[in-house]
Design an enzyme around this catalytic site. Structure first.
Site, PDB file in Angstrom:
ATOM      1  N   ASP A 285       9.797  -6.998  -4.537  1.00 14.95           N
ATOM      2  CA  ASP A 285       9.950  -5.604  -4.953  1.00 14.95           C
ATOM      3  C   ASP A 285      10.965  -4.901  -4.063  1.00 14.95           C
ATOM      4  O   ASP A 285      10.684  -3.873  -3.442  1.00 14.95           O
ATOM      5  CB  ASP A 285       8.598  -4.883  -4.910  1.00 14.95           C
ATOM      6  CG  ASP A 285       8.682  -3.453  -5.444  1.00 14.95           C
ATOM      7  OD1 ASP A 285       9.622  -3.153  -6.203  1.00 14.95           O
ATOM      8  OD2 ASP A 285       7.805  -2.631  -5.090  1.00 14.95           O
TER       9      ASP A 285
ATOM     10  N   HIS B  23       0.660  -0.025   1.042  1.00 15.91           N
ATOM     11  CA  HIS B  23       0.299  -1.398   0.725  1.00 15.91           C
ATOM     12  C   HIS B  23       1.115  -2.337   1.612  1.00 15.91           C
ATOM     13  O   HIS B  23       2.055  -1.914   2.290  1.00 15.91           O
ATOM     14  CB  HIS B  23       0.582  -1.708  -0.749  1.00 15.91           C
ATOM     15  CG  HIS B  23       2.019  -1.441  -1.125  1.00 15.91           C
ATOM     16  ND1 HIS B  23       2.418  -0.304  -1.797  1.00 15.91           N
ATOM     17  CD2 HIS B  23       3.161  -2.151  -0.913  1.00 15.91           C
ATOM     18  CE1 HIS B  23       3.729  -0.337  -1.973  1.00 15.91           C
ATOM     19  NE2 HIS B  23       4.197  -1.437  -1.449  1.00 15.91           N
TER      20      HIS B  23
ATOM     21  N   GLU C 207       7.604  11.027  -0.525  1.00 14.56           N
ATOM     22  CA  GLU C 207       7.831  10.679  -1.921  1.00 14.56           C
ATOM     23  C   GLU C 207       6.541  11.037  -2.656  1.00 14.56           C
ATOM     24  O   GLU C 207       5.563  10.296  -2.621  1.00 14.56           O
ATOM     25  CB  GLU C 207       8.137   9.200  -2.093  1.00 14.56           C
ATOM     26  CG  GLU C 207       8.455   8.845  -3.541  1.00 14.56           C
ATOM     27  CD  GLU C 207       8.286   7.368  -3.867  1.00 14.56           C
ATOM     28  OE1 GLU C 207       8.904   6.923  -4.841  1.00 14.56           O
ATOM     29  OE2 GLU C 207       7.534   6.676  -3.168  1.00 14.56           O
TER      30      GLU C 207
ATOM     31  N   ASP D 239       6.606   6.499   1.726  1.00 17.81           N
ATOM     32  CA  ASP D 239       6.587   5.919   0.391  1.00 17.81           C
ATOM     33  C   ASP D 239       5.255   6.168  -0.309  1.00 17.81           C
ATOM     34  O   ASP D 239       4.190   6.035   0.299  1.00 17.81           O
ATOM     35  CB  ASP D 239       6.838   4.404   0.508  1.00 17.81           C
ATOM     36  CG  ASP D 239       6.919   3.718  -0.832  1.00 17.81           C
ATOM     37  OD1 ASP D 239       7.814   4.057  -1.615  1.00 17.81           O
ATOM     38  OD2 ASP D 239       6.079   2.832  -1.095  1.00 17.81           O
TER      39      ASP D 239
ATOM     40  N   GLN E  77       1.162  -6.676  -4.024  1.00 18.99           N
ATOM     41  CA  GLN E  77       1.184  -5.584  -3.054  1.00 18.99           C
ATOM     42  C   GLN E  77      -0.225  -5.030  -2.886  1.00 18.99           C
ATOM     43  O   GLN E  77      -0.638  -4.123  -3.590  1.00 18.99           O
ATOM     44  CB  GLN E  77       2.158  -4.485  -3.503  1.00 18.99           C
ATOM     45  CG  GLN E  77       3.607  -4.949  -3.507  1.00 18.99           C
ATOM     46  CD  GLN E  77       4.535  -3.977  -4.213  1.00 18.99           C
ATOM     47  OE1 GLN E  77       4.205  -3.450  -5.282  1.00 18.99           O
ATOM     48  NE2 GLN E  77       5.706  -3.756  -3.643  1.00 18.99           N
TER      49      GLN E  77
ATOM     50  N   LEU F 269      -1.166   6.725  -1.150  1.00 23.45           N
ATOM     51  CA  LEU F 269      -1.667   6.486   0.201  1.00 23.45           C
ATOM     52  C   LEU F 269      -2.925   7.301   0.455  1.00 23.45           C
ATOM     53  O   LEU F 269      -3.814   6.881   1.197  1.00 23.45           O
ATOM     54  CB  LEU F 269      -0.578   6.852   1.223  1.00 23.45           C
ATOM     55  CG  LEU F 269      -0.950   6.761   2.705  1.00 23.45           C
ATOM     56  CD1 LEU F 269      -1.215   5.317   3.108  1.00 23.45           C
ATOM     57  CD2 LEU F 269       0.173   7.356   3.571  1.00 23.45           C
TER      58      LEU F 269
ATOM     59  N   ARG G 280      10.702   8.569   5.593  1.00 21.30           N
ATOM     60  CA  ARG G 280      10.452   8.846   4.185  1.00 21.30           C
ATOM     61  C   ARG G 280       9.169   8.097   3.837  1.00 21.30           C
ATOM     62  O   ARG G 280       9.118   6.880   3.885  1.00 21.30           O
ATOM     63  CB  ARG G 280      11.638   8.385   3.344  1.00 21.30           C
ATOM     64  CG  ARG G 280      11.448   8.579   1.826  1.00 21.30           C
ATOM     65  CD  ARG G 280      11.050   7.266   1.235  1.00 21.30           C
ATOM     66  NE  ARG G 280      11.091   7.224  -0.214  1.00 21.30           N
ATOM     67  CZ  ARG G 280      10.582   6.240  -0.931  1.00 21.30           C
ATOM     68  NH1 ARG G 280      10.014   5.214  -0.330  1.00 21.30           N
ATOM     69  NH2 ARG G 280      10.646   6.255  -2.232  1.00 21.30           N
TER      70      ARG G 280
ATOM     71  N   HIS H 290      16.731   5.496  -5.944  1.00 19.24           N
ATOM     72  CA  HIS H 290      16.781   4.037  -6.062  1.00 19.24           C
ATOM     73  C   HIS H 290      15.818   3.529  -7.123  1.00 19.24           C
ATOM     74  O   HIS H 290      15.819   2.335  -7.435  1.00 19.24           O
ATOM     75  CB  HIS H 290      16.435   3.408  -4.717  1.00 19.24           C
ATOM     76  CG  HIS H 290      15.051   3.744  -4.245  1.00 19.24           C
ATOM     77  ND1 HIS H 290      14.698   5.022  -3.884  1.00 19.24           N
ATOM     78  CD2 HIS H 290      13.951   2.982  -4.099  1.00 19.24           C
ATOM     79  CE1 HIS H 290      13.426   5.030  -3.521  1.00 19.24           C
ATOM     80  NE2 HIS H 290      12.948   3.813  -3.641  1.00 19.24           N
ATOM     81  N   ASP H 291      14.990   4.396  -7.671  1.00 21.27           N
ATOM     82  CA  ASP H 291      14.041   4.021  -8.709  1.00 21.27           C
ATOM     83  C   ASP H 291      14.531   4.518 -10.063  1.00 21.27           C
ATOM     84  O   ASP H 291      15.656   4.989 -10.201  1.00 21.27           O
ATOM     85  CB  ASP H 291      12.663   4.614  -8.402  1.00 21.27           C
ATOM     86  CG  ASP H 291      11.958   3.876  -7.272  1.00 21.27           C
ATOM     87  OD1 ASP H 291      12.151   2.656  -7.155  1.00 21.27           O
ATOM     88  OD2 ASP H 291      11.213   4.521  -6.511  1.00 21.27           O
TER      89      ASP H 291
END
Length: 543
Positions: free
Chosen positions: A60, A103, A242, A200, A168, A205, A198, A307-308
């Site tokens: 990933d 993860h 994020e 994630d 993950q 989380l 940053r 980036h996504d």
């Protein structure tokens, strides 16, 4: 109030693996990145955000980590990272790194220990169930590529939770030992010179799957705990979340200014593209007014593309269809039933007027702008690649083989460089645009330089003006002893604008043209009359 560097940072996002290859093995690395730091400095970037560069099986794009304290050996060593951080600091560029602790890879030693022994101290670092929950097929993040959030592990003889792919495994943030390990990870990288993280997938989380009875508020309180830790180690450290949150969720993430420092403004980002699709500024203006005010030392991070995928999940079904029709009508351009896997330039038809308008919006909306590598030259996407890899192709530096990214054979590259056609490296590259004074690169560089001189756009007292035409976004920003206006025409027709001015008109300076409007054209009522071309924009300073 003291100035906080992140409130007006110009953040440049890149992946070390696809930015520059310094040793000719086909993989981008820290040695190559060091040679390209002057490009970031020339763009007037004040901060670089590095996507994961840690050891990983790369299922990933590096977000499946096996060692949070290391460097993927293909990218260099810890010494190479420290050298990079030093060279960036010499150029006035801070460094943010990804904190991926929602993860780990199932190949991580922690998970391997957890699955092999129910009595292992690492067992409770992850989230397990003896029976598969009834809702296991609900809440998948990647529809079409992911079927469940609970997967059976033969060695563990139990199901483990994973919000993302099944490789993950979710960490159990309710476990104090996990939180303590996160403190060690952040402390390690702060000692090596980073200015923050940053964070994630922050909402995931905070799910506390390992202790559901604890309640969500306890999860939000963990943000204060993390904030206190990083600022104890480095007073000016920044946590950039994020978090694709709705307006009503904003206070829980920022608290009273004692939780996260910044968050990506996905709410405005999605409505910005709806506004561009309609040629109507009202969805964008409405989205901003729906957001609550942030504590004075917190900030939004604005973006165009990341980036996504371009996630449009917060729009209504009808609104999402409008954006799909305008910017990604083919099924191959869409992803996960909610987004687009396209770069900015092809979405906007490679129309430079619209590309510059989009960058102007990014730089003048309240918040700190975040640029994605390659957008400054109008890079395209490769839709033949799987899922989000379409927007992660190597940086195009020149018309040399592999776009100047690497001297290796093409098959050694992590992803193929875009070649041929409208967006191929032969036509779209940094070297060619540097030599053209009117190129997209040079225009964006100039906008960024002026933006760094105009802090009021980012953190001044900003308001949106209702001046009539639906296609017009008119913004007034006041701060640091000046008043700035940003005018944007989101439509294909020219607009006549009457800009009200407080007090004597005085001198109005056109910031992008570098000269005053003299004498200011009057509308007969003490205001200023201006014309905006189709997809035109103006940055003005009064007085």
């Amino acid at each position: 109030m003291a100035h906080h560097w992140y409130k007006n940072a110009v953040i440049y996002c890149l992946d070390v693996r696809t930015f520059a290859d310094g040793n000719g093995d086909g993989m981008g690395d820290f040695a190559g990145l060091c040679t390209r730091l002057d490009h970031l400095a020339g763009l007037n970037a004040s901060c670089v955000w590095l996507q994961p560069f840690f050891p990983s099986p790369m299922r990933d794009n590096g977000y499946d980590i096996t060692d949070h304290y290391g460097i993927d050996p293909r990218l260099g060593t810890l010494g190479d990272f420290v050298e990079f951080a030093r060279l960036a600091r010499e150029r006035g560029i801070r460094v943010l790194v990804d904190l991926v602790v929602n993860h780990t890879s199932i190949d991580h030693p922690w998970f391997q220990a957890a699955r092999s022994d129910r009595g292992s101290p690492f067992r409770d670092w992850y989230v397990w169930r003896d029976e598969k929950p009834a809702d296991a097929e609900e809440g998948v993040v990647f529809p079409g590529a992911q079927r469940t959030t609970w997967t059976w592990d033969e060695a563990a003889q139990a199901f483990y939770f994973h919000r993302f792919y099944d490789h993950q495994a979710e960490l159990n943030i309710a476990n104090p030992a996990v939180r303590r390990e996160i403190e060690k990870i952040t402390g390690f990288w702060l000692q090596l010179g980073v200015s923050g993280f940053r964070v994630d997938a922050l909402p995931f989380l905070l799910e506390l799957q390992g202790l559901p009875e604890a309640g969500q508020e306890k999860a939000y309180q963990y943000l204060s705990e993390l904030r206190q830790h990083v600022q104890l180690l480095r007073g000016d450290a920044c946590l950039l979340a994020e978090a694709n949150i709705t307006p009503d969720e904003v206070p829980a993430y920022f608290g009273d200014g004692d939780r996260i420092h910044m968050s990506f403004n996905f709410w405005v980002n999605q409505h910005l593209f709806l506004a561009l699709a309609r040629g109507d500024a009202r969805p964008l203006r409405k989205a901003w007014t729906e957001l609550p005010a942030l504590p004075p030392w917190c900030q939004w991070a604005n973006l165009l593309r990341s980036h996504d995928e371009l996630d449009l999940g917060r729009l209504t079904d009808d609104e999402r269809r409008e954006v799909f029709e305008a910017f990604g009508p083919e099924p191959s351009m869409q992803l996960y039933d909610r987004g687009l896997r396209r770069r900015l330039a092809p979405m906007l038809g490679n129309d430079r007027r619209r590309l510059l308008l989009a960058h102007s919006l990014l730089l003048t909306l309240p918040g700190a702008p975040v640029l994605r590598y390659g957008d400054e030259i109008g890079m395209g996407e490769d839709l033949s690649l799987a899922e989000r890899a379409s927007v992660r192709t190597p940086m195009q530096w020149s018309d040399a083989p592999n776009g100047g990214f690497s001297s290796a054979a093409p098959q050694q590259l992590p992803l193929p460089v875009i070649s041929g056609g409208e967006f191929g490296f032969e036509r779209v590259n940094v070297e060619a645009q540097r030599g053209d004074p009117d190129s997209l690169l040079n225009r964006v560089e100039r906008m960024l330089r002026i933006r760094r001189e105009c802090d009021a756009f980012g953190d001044g007292a900003c308001s949106f003006l209702e001046l009539g035409p639906p296609a017009l976004l008119a913004q007034r920003c006041e701060g640091r002893g000046c008043v700035l206006f940003a005018l944007h025409n989101l439509g294909p027709q020219p607009l006549e604008v009457s800009l009200p001015l407080e007090g004597p008109a005085g001198e109005i300076h056109d910031l992008l043209a570098g000269r005053p409007l003299a004498p200011p054209p009057s509308d007969g009522t003490g205001g200023c009359r201006l014309t905006l071309e189709p997809w035109g924009y103006r940055w003005l300073r009064c007085g």
